[in-house]
Design an enzyme around this catalytic site. Structure first.
Site, PDB file in Angstrom:
ATOM      1  N   LYS A  13       0.834  -1.219   0.000  1.00  0.00           N
ATOM      2  CA  LYS A  13       0.000   0.000   0.000  1.00  0.00           C
ATOM      3  C   LYS A  13       0.867   1.267   0.000  1.00  0.00           C
ATOM      4  O   LYS A  13       0.659   2.174  -0.800  1.00  0.00           O
ATOM      5  CB  LYS A  13      -0.921   0.039   1.235  1.00  0.00           C
ATOM      6  CG  LYS A  13      -1.857  -1.144   1.350  1.00  0.00           C
ATOM      7  CD  LYS A  13      -2.841  -0.966   2.495  1.00  0.00           C
ATOM      8  CE  LYS A  13      -2.247  -0.968   3.897  1.00  0.00           C
ATOM      9  NZ  LYS A  13      -1.667  -2.254   4.317  1.00  0.00           N
ATOM     10  N   ARG A  88     -10.118   0.781   8.172  1.00  0.00           N
ATOM     11  CA  ARG A  88      -9.792  -0.637   8.305  1.00  0.00           C
ATOM     12  C   ARG A  88     -10.966  -1.418   8.868  1.00  0.00           C
ATOM     13  O   ARG A  88     -10.834  -2.629   9.099  1.00  0.00           O
ATOM     14  CB  ARG A  88      -8.605  -0.809   9.261  1.00  0.00           C
ATOM     15  CG  ARG A  88      -7.265  -0.882   8.531  1.00  0.00           C
ATOM     16  CD  ARG A  88      -6.210  -0.684   9.548  1.00  0.00           C
ATOM     17  NE  ARG A  88      -5.041  -1.475   9.346  1.00  0.00           N
ATOM     18  CZ  ARG A  88      -3.842  -0.925   9.089  1.00  0.00           C
ATOM     19  NH1 ARG A  88      -3.715   0.361   8.931  1.00  0.00           N
ATOM     20  NH2 ARG A  88      -2.791  -1.691   8.989  1.00  0.00           N
ATOM     21  N   ARG A 127      11.177  -6.887   6.480  1.00  0.00           N
ATOM     22  CA  ARG A 127      11.074  -5.451   6.191  1.00  0.00           C
ATOM     23  C   ARG A 127      11.955  -4.634   7.136  1.00  0.00           C
ATOM     24  O   ARG A 127      11.986  -4.860   8.335  1.00  0.00           O
ATOM     25  CB  ARG A 127       9.615  -5.012   6.336  1.00  0.00           C
ATOM     26  CG  ARG A 127       9.414  -3.524   6.173  1.00  0.00           C
ATOM     27  CD  ARG A 127       7.985  -3.165   5.855  1.00  0.00           C
ATOM     28  NE  ARG A 127       7.037  -3.514   6.897  1.00  0.00           N
ATOM     29  CZ  ARG A 127       5.716  -3.330   6.782  1.00  0.00           C
ATOM     30  NH1 ARG A 127       5.210  -2.835   5.665  1.00  0.00           N
ATOM     31  NH2 ARG A 127       4.901  -3.666   7.766  1.00  0.00           N
ATOM     32  N   ARG A 160      10.231  -2.630  12.573  1.00  0.00           N
ATOM     33  CA  ARG A 160       9.095  -2.209  13.397  1.00  0.00           C
ATOM     34  C   ARG A 160       8.816  -3.242  14.484  1.00  0.00           C
ATOM     35  O   ARG A 160       8.962  -4.437  14.254  1.00  0.00           O
ATOM     36  CB  ARG A 160       7.847  -2.074  12.503  1.00  0.00           C
ATOM     37  CG  ARG A 160       7.738  -0.738  11.829  1.00  0.00           C
ATOM     38  CD  ARG A 160       6.671  -0.693  10.764  1.00  0.00           C
ATOM     39  NE  ARG A 160       5.376  -1.253  11.142  1.00  0.00           N
ATOM     40  CZ  ARG A 160       4.291  -1.179  10.373  1.00  0.00           C
ATOM     41  NH1 ARG A 160       4.345  -0.562   9.198  1.00  0.00           N
ATOM     42  NH2 ARG A 160       3.157  -1.710  10.750  1.00  0.00           N
ATOM     43  N   ARG A 171      -1.708  -9.702  12.988  1.00  0.00           N
ATOM     44  CA  ARG A 171      -2.200  -8.591  12.146  1.00  0.00           C
ATOM     45  C   ARG A 171      -2.936  -9.119  10.925  1.00  0.00           C
ATOM     46  O   ARG A 171      -3.922  -8.532  10.480  1.00  0.00           O
ATOM     47  CB  ARG A 171      -1.026  -7.693  11.735  1.00  0.00           C
ATOM     48  CG  ARG A 171      -0.567  -6.798  12.880  1.00  0.00           C
ATOM     49  CD  ARG A 171       0.848  -6.342  12.699  1.00  0.00           C
ATOM     50  NE  ARG A 171       1.017  -5.457  11.573  1.00  0.00           N
ATOM     51  CZ  ARG A 171       2.181  -5.314  10.909  1.00  0.00           C
ATOM     52  NH1 ARG A 171       3.231  -5.996  11.260  1.00  0.00           N
ATOM     53  NH2 ARG A 171       2.254  -4.483   9.924  1.00  0.00           N
TER      54      ARG A 171
HETATM   55  P1  AMP Z   1       0.274   0.084   9.420  1.00  0.00           P
HETATM   56  O1  AMP Z   1       1.492   0.944   9.457  1.00  0.00           O
HETATM   57  O2  AMP Z   1      -0.725   0.540   8.390  1.00  0.00           O
HETATM   58  O3  AMP Z   1       0.611  -1.380   9.272  1.00  0.00           O
HETATM   59  O4  AMP Z   1      -0.451   0.250  10.841  1.00  0.00           O
HETATM   60  C1  AMP Z   1       0.205  -0.099  12.043  1.00  0.00           C
HETATM   61  C2  AMP Z   1      -0.784  -0.251  13.153  1.00  0.00           C
HETATM   62  O5  AMP Z   1      -1.471   0.987  13.402  1.00  0.00           O
HETATM   63  C3  AMP Z   1      -1.901  -1.268  12.943  1.00  0.00           C
HETATM   64  O6  AMP Z   1      -1.480  -2.594  13.194  1.00  0.00           O
HETATM   65  C4  AMP Z   1      -2.937  -0.768  13.951  1.00  0.00           C
HETATM   66  O7  AMP Z   1      -2.538  -1.081  15.266  1.00  0.00           O
HETATM   67  C5  AMP Z   1      -2.821   0.741  13.800  1.00  0.00           C
HETATM   68  N1  AMP Z   1      -3.720   1.276  12.753  1.00  0.00           N
HETATM   69  C6  AMP Z   1      -3.347   1.894  11.606  1.00  0.00           C
HETATM   70  N2  AMP Z   1      -4.422   2.297  10.912  1.00  0.00           N
HETATM   71  C7  AMP Z   1      -5.516   1.919  11.620  1.00  0.00           C
HETATM   72  C8  AMP Z   1      -6.915   2.040  11.424  1.00  0.00           C
HETATM   73  N3  AMP Z   1      -7.421   2.633  10.339  1.00  0.00           N
HETATM   74  N4  AMP Z   1      -7.734   1.523  12.373  1.00  0.00           N
HETATM   75  C9  AMP Z   1      -7.240   0.944  13.476  1.00  0.00           C
HETATM   76  N5  AMP Z   1      -5.936   0.787  13.725  1.00  0.00           N
HETATM   77  C10 AMP Z   1      -5.063   1.265  12.807  1.00  0.00           C
END
Ligand code: AMP
Length: 219
Positions: A13, A88, A127, A160, A171
């Protein structure tokens, strides 16, 4: 123009959004990046977010929506945004529809990236991200020239907290339960465009972004 990037963790993404933002001249925002910044700066909101983000659980909709609305209100968002990670869950998608309706905006496209679970898990655990410029590497598929250092800016690469195998599996589970139903939600509105970014079939980010832009021209 509002574009949503949909897909499992590490489905590409952010990489595709980075190209689209330059080509379409609208900012891309990553909810995860915003949350991680709050956590590292230990803001009040960051303290609330930490546990969810570290464990790979979803942050409560109320917090996400407050931040999304604030971002939509920023000056540079008036011509649109590419939303990477924002929305999400179905309630988040419904709330976004309402926010956009009130602004006379709509979702133009939902780019849905599909990749096998096996490839996702491989990408997540390998990653590495630059602490400074956020460039993304993969220790196997796309390593930096000097181990642990960013090719672009020399910054330090890190993994991360939520990119371990166990957390990535969690996840992915959360993705299938909470986020994947959004495919059907956006299919119904006619905004969904499904494609794949896969190293296994040598279909990389440039090709995916190119196809998205060509598809947009037909809409
Ligand atoms: P990402 O960097 O997109 O993988 O997001 C990392 C983490 O942030 C996720 O595993 C969630 O804990 C939180 N997160 C990011 N976006 C959302 C969202 N739209 N709704 C809920 N939690 C989110």
């Amino acid at each position: 123009m509002i574009i949503i990037m949909l897909g499992a963790p590490a489905s590409g993404k952010g990489s595709v959004a980075e190209i689209l933002t330059k080509e379409l001249n609208i900012p891309a925002v990553s909810s995860g990046d915003i949350f991680r910044k709050h956590i590292s700066e230990e803001t009040e909101i960051g303290k609330k977010l930490k546990e969810y983000v570290t464990k790979g659980e979803l942050v409560p909709d109320s917090i996400v929506l407050e931040m999304l609305e604030a971002r939509l209100n920023e000056e540079d968002a008036k011509n649109g945004l590419i939303l990477d990670g924002f929305v999400r869950t179905i309630p988040q998608a419904e709330a976004l529809d309402k926010m956009l309706e009130a602004r006379n905006q709509k979702i133009d496209l939902v780019v849905n990236l599909e990749t096998s679970d096996e490839e996702i898990l491989e990408r997540v655990v390998n990653r590495r991200i630059c602490k400074n410029c956020k460039a993304v590497y993969n220790t196997v598929l796309h390593p930096s020239a000097v181990k642990g250092k960013c090719d672009k800016c020399g910054g330090e690469l890190y993994q991360r907290d939520d990119d371990t195998l166990e957390r990535a599996k969690n996840r992915l589970e959360v993705y299938y339960k909470e986020t994947a139903p959004l495919q059907e939600y956006y299919e119904k509105t006619g905004a969904l465009y499904t494609t794949t970014l896969s190293v296994k079939i040598n279909r990389m980010k440039d090709e995916v972004a190119h196809d998205v832009i060509e598809y947009l021209k037909t809409k």
